[in-house]
Design an enzyme around this catalytic site. Sequence first.
Site, PDB file in Angstrom:
ATOM      1  N   ASP A 161      32.399  41.657  33.334  1.00 16.00           N
ATOM      2  CA  ASP A 161      32.551  41.408  34.971  1.00 16.00           C
ATOM      3  C   ASP A 161      32.236  42.719  35.586  1.00 16.00           C
ATOM      4  O   ASP A 161      31.910  43.677  34.999  1.00 16.00           O
ATOM      5  CB  ASP A 161      34.085  41.394  34.479  1.00 16.00           C
ATOM      6  CG  ASP A 161      34.979  41.305  36.154  1.00 16.00           C
ATOM      7  OD1 ASP A 161      34.428  40.884  36.888  1.00 16.00           O
ATOM      8  OD2 ASP A 161      36.044  42.032  36.072  1.00 16.00           O
ATOM      9  N   ASP A 215      33.652  43.831  39.234  1.00 20.87           N
ATOM     10  CA  ASP A 215      34.628  44.932  40.015  1.00 20.87           C
ATOM     11  C   ASP A 215      35.798  45.167  38.805  1.00 20.87           C
ATOM     12  O   ASP A 215      36.229  44.270  38.305  1.00 20.87           O
ATOM     13  CB  ASP A 215      35.085  43.991  41.200  1.00 20.87           C
ATOM     14  CG  ASP A 215      34.061  43.863  42.077  1.00 20.87           C
ATOM     15  OD1 ASP A 215      33.156  44.721  42.303  1.00 20.87           O
ATOM     16  OD2 ASP A 215      33.964  42.638  42.525  1.00 20.87           O
TER      17      ASP A 215
HETATM   18 MG    MG Z   1      37.286  42.699  37.772  1.00 19.53          MG
END
Ligand code: MG
Length: 171
Positions: A8, A10
């Site tokens: 992922d 962020d």
């Molecule tokens: Mg995230």
Amino acid sequence: MKKALFLDRDGILNIDKTYIYRFEDIEWVEGIFELVEYANKNNFLVIVLTNQSGVAQGMYTEEDVKILHEKMNKHFIGLSLTVDDWFYCTEYNSDRRKPRPGMMIDAQLKYNIDLTQSFMVGDKVSDILEISGPRTFLLRGNYPLETVAKHHSAEIFNSLAEILEHLKKIL
Ligand SMILES: [Mg+2]
């Protein structure tokens, strides 16, 4: 077949300040470079899967996302690290929006990835993708993960360093 470490963006690569789209606002998460280095040395493809609904909301453009990823990618190259690919989803109603597995399937087909030998690292329940194969490791701290703990659908860690240690142990 290849194996992959899916990341992922962020909250895993950069600190999640919500709707980031400028490189100046990127603050790297502690331990991310060590994790990518380990993946590079152990023949994992490193592939980013990121929901970017800020585009659908008109907060920034798809071009902004591409430019940001190019700059982030250059930063890794400058450290002699490799991020192999960056997949993003700008829409809400999409089979590619996590937790739907479209982005991972796109990557699987593009690189011939064995998902059962692969891992997903995220920080939200929605990073547990609706697909069988990869094991999911979640970083605690950014979002509530109680339901994850209850259903044992992913393993939860307190830092990327802990995730790295765990990977070394099980591989
Ligand atoms: Mg995230």
